[in-house]
Scaffold this active site. Structure first.
Site, PDB file in Angstrom:
ATOM      1  N   ASP A  12       0.819  -1.224   0.000  1.00 17.37           N
ATOM      2  CA  ASP A  12       0.000   0.000   0.000  1.00 17.37           C
ATOM      3  C   ASP A  12       0.850   1.270   0.000  1.00 17.37           C
ATOM      4  OD1 ASP A  12      -2.399  -1.580   0.240  1.00 17.37           O
ATOM      5  OD2 ASP A  12      -1.882  -1.853   2.348  1.00 17.37           O
ATOM      6  N   HIS A  40      -3.947  -2.049  -6.626  1.00 13.87           N
ATOM      7  CA  HIS A  40      -3.180  -0.886  -7.067  1.00 13.87           C
ATOM      8  C   HIS A  40      -4.125   0.172  -7.632  1.00 13.87           C
ATOM      9  CE1 HIS A  40       0.652  -3.564  -7.532  1.00 13.87           C
ATOM     10  NE2 HIS A  40       0.212  -3.463  -6.299  1.00 13.87           N
ATOM     11  N   THR A 392       3.235  14.061  -4.905  1.00 10.93           N
ATOM     12  CA  THR A 392       2.693  15.282  -4.304  1.00 10.93           C
ATOM     13  C   THR A 392       1.168  15.277  -4.209  1.00 10.93           C
ATOM     14  OG1 THR A 392       2.677  16.361  -6.476  1.00 10.93           O
ATOM     15  CG2 THR A 392       4.656  16.653  -5.123  1.00 10.93           C
TER      16      THR A 392
END
Length: 402
Positions: A12, A40, A392
């Protein structure tokens, strides 16, 4: 160039997003281990996909995918995934191949998985109950069913009847609905190829190998017995592929904090409000089971262990943005056990008996903050590896090169 992208924690870590982002520069993405227990998640912006068996490649590009024989395949799950991708406008049947030597996850494997978890009681591992462990066990017991076996229906039926008889006699599990298996096989038969055919195909290609779960869940090097049934370390690439291949770089993915699903040791685990804050902000719920993940601070001793056992060359950090806004961020820097200090555990089985020494950082408002830069520098110094990329945000392109 051949690169492995894999997890440095208990899975994860965000490998799906990272692999999909990197896949644009490769001819093939290859899954070499695991099964539909993997989850995923890939956010394309306009749509989101969760890959359980289809390798994480950018479906909008030209990259191809291969499911190698180290994977155990639930045919029903694979077909549904491919059809889901088709519904949003991308027919990937011509871009996916699967090894003929891949073993099949059967309904009896899922039934046994659930029975075993119930029988273990408090000692249950916390599996996804997708039948992965039992499918690998049958492979080792030499009674498993492979895709290649289904090309001869008469012989396959004999094997299936034998498997059904074994499961009924040993576990009281009954199953004899074989026809759906052959129907699913027919849908996939045109994409099934022998491994040596793929060896030729991959010989001059740029290949990205996609790891599942993480090093700490590897059947040998993970926190046994709280592990998965496959070799999800980088050492599993060649055995899962079925033939030797040169690996040029090993890229390990880790979260700025740590999570794990199910039971097992977790030295830096958080509880209560602190854990819940990270869990909600990071959407830390299993992509396969929906279970809430256990959350904790970044654990450097176990990260160093994963780096050493996998031969990691560089790292990618994910989910640091989730910690933005916290007043303080902690990192576990060493273990204490019986009066001794450990920078890295020689034996992973010891980690359920340690206390953790922490260092505390001032939090950061965003990933441009100087405090975050100090956090990154510290991790690079302590591990001796460069962090090549930092994720990000949630979408594929929310990632920057460092």
């Amino acid at each position: 160039m051949n690169i492995v992208c894999y997890g440095l924690q208990w899975g994860d870590e965000g490998k799906g997003k990272v692999t999909t982002y990197l896949s644009r520069e490769f001819d093939y993405v290859v899954r070499y281990s695991g099964g539909s227990n993997a989850g995923h998640t890939v956010n394309y912006g306009e749509f989101k996909l969760v890959h359980h068996l289809v390798p994480s490649f950018d479906i909008r590009g030209n990259t191809k995918a291969y499911i190698a024989n180290g994977v155990v395949v639930d045919l029903d799950v694979l077909i549904k995934e491919i059809e889901e991708i088709k519904k949003i406008g991308f027919d990937v049947y011509d871009r996916i191949n699967i090894s003929s030597l891949t073993h099949i996850v059967l309904p009896v494997h899922k039934m046994l998985d659930e029975k075993l978890e119930i029988a273990k009681g408090e000692k249950a591992v916390g599996t996804t109950k997708r039948g992965i462990g039992p499918a690998y066990a049958d492979k080792v017991h030499r009674i498993g069913l492979r895709l290649v076996d289904l090309f001869d229906k008469e012989t396959a039926l004999e094997k299936l009847k034998f498997i059904s008889k074994m499961y009924k006699n040993l576990y009281g599990i009954e199953w004899d609905d074989y026809e759906i298996l052959f129907e699913n096989f027919e849908k996939l038969s045109r994409i099934i190829v022998p491994p040596l055919e793929m060896k030729e195909e991959l010989k001059n290609a740029n290949v990205l190998f996609e790891g599942t779960q993480g090093v700490l869940l590897d059947i040998d090097m993970g926190s046994y017995p709280y592990v998965t049934g496959s070799y999800c370390n980088t050492t599993g690439v060649e055995s899962g592929l079925g033939f030797p291949i040169k690996i040029d770089k090993r890229i390990g993915v880790f979260k700025a904090y740590v999570t794990r699903v199910g039971k097992g040791p977790f030295p830096t685990e958080l509880f209560g409000e602190e854990a819940e804050k990270i869990r909600i902000a990071g959407r830390e719920f299993g992509a396969t089971t929906g279970r809430p993940r256990r959350c904790g601070w970044l654990d450097l001793p176990i990260l160093r262990y994963a780096i050493e056992t996998s031969g990691c060359d560089e790292m990618i950090m994910t989910k640091a943005d989730i910690l933005s806004g916290l007043e303080k961020v902690k990192v576990g820097i060493r273990y204490l056990s019986n009066g001794r200090k450990f920078e890295i555990p020689n034996d992973i089985s010891m980690i359920d008996k340690v206390t953790v020494e922490y260092i505390e950082f001032n939090g950061w408002k965003n990933l441009e903050d100087d405090n975050f830069a100090k956090f990154v520098d510290f991790i690079e110094r302590e591990t001796g590896l460069k962090i090549a990329y930092i994720s990000t945000g949630e979408k594929i392109d929310d990632i920057r090169k460092v």
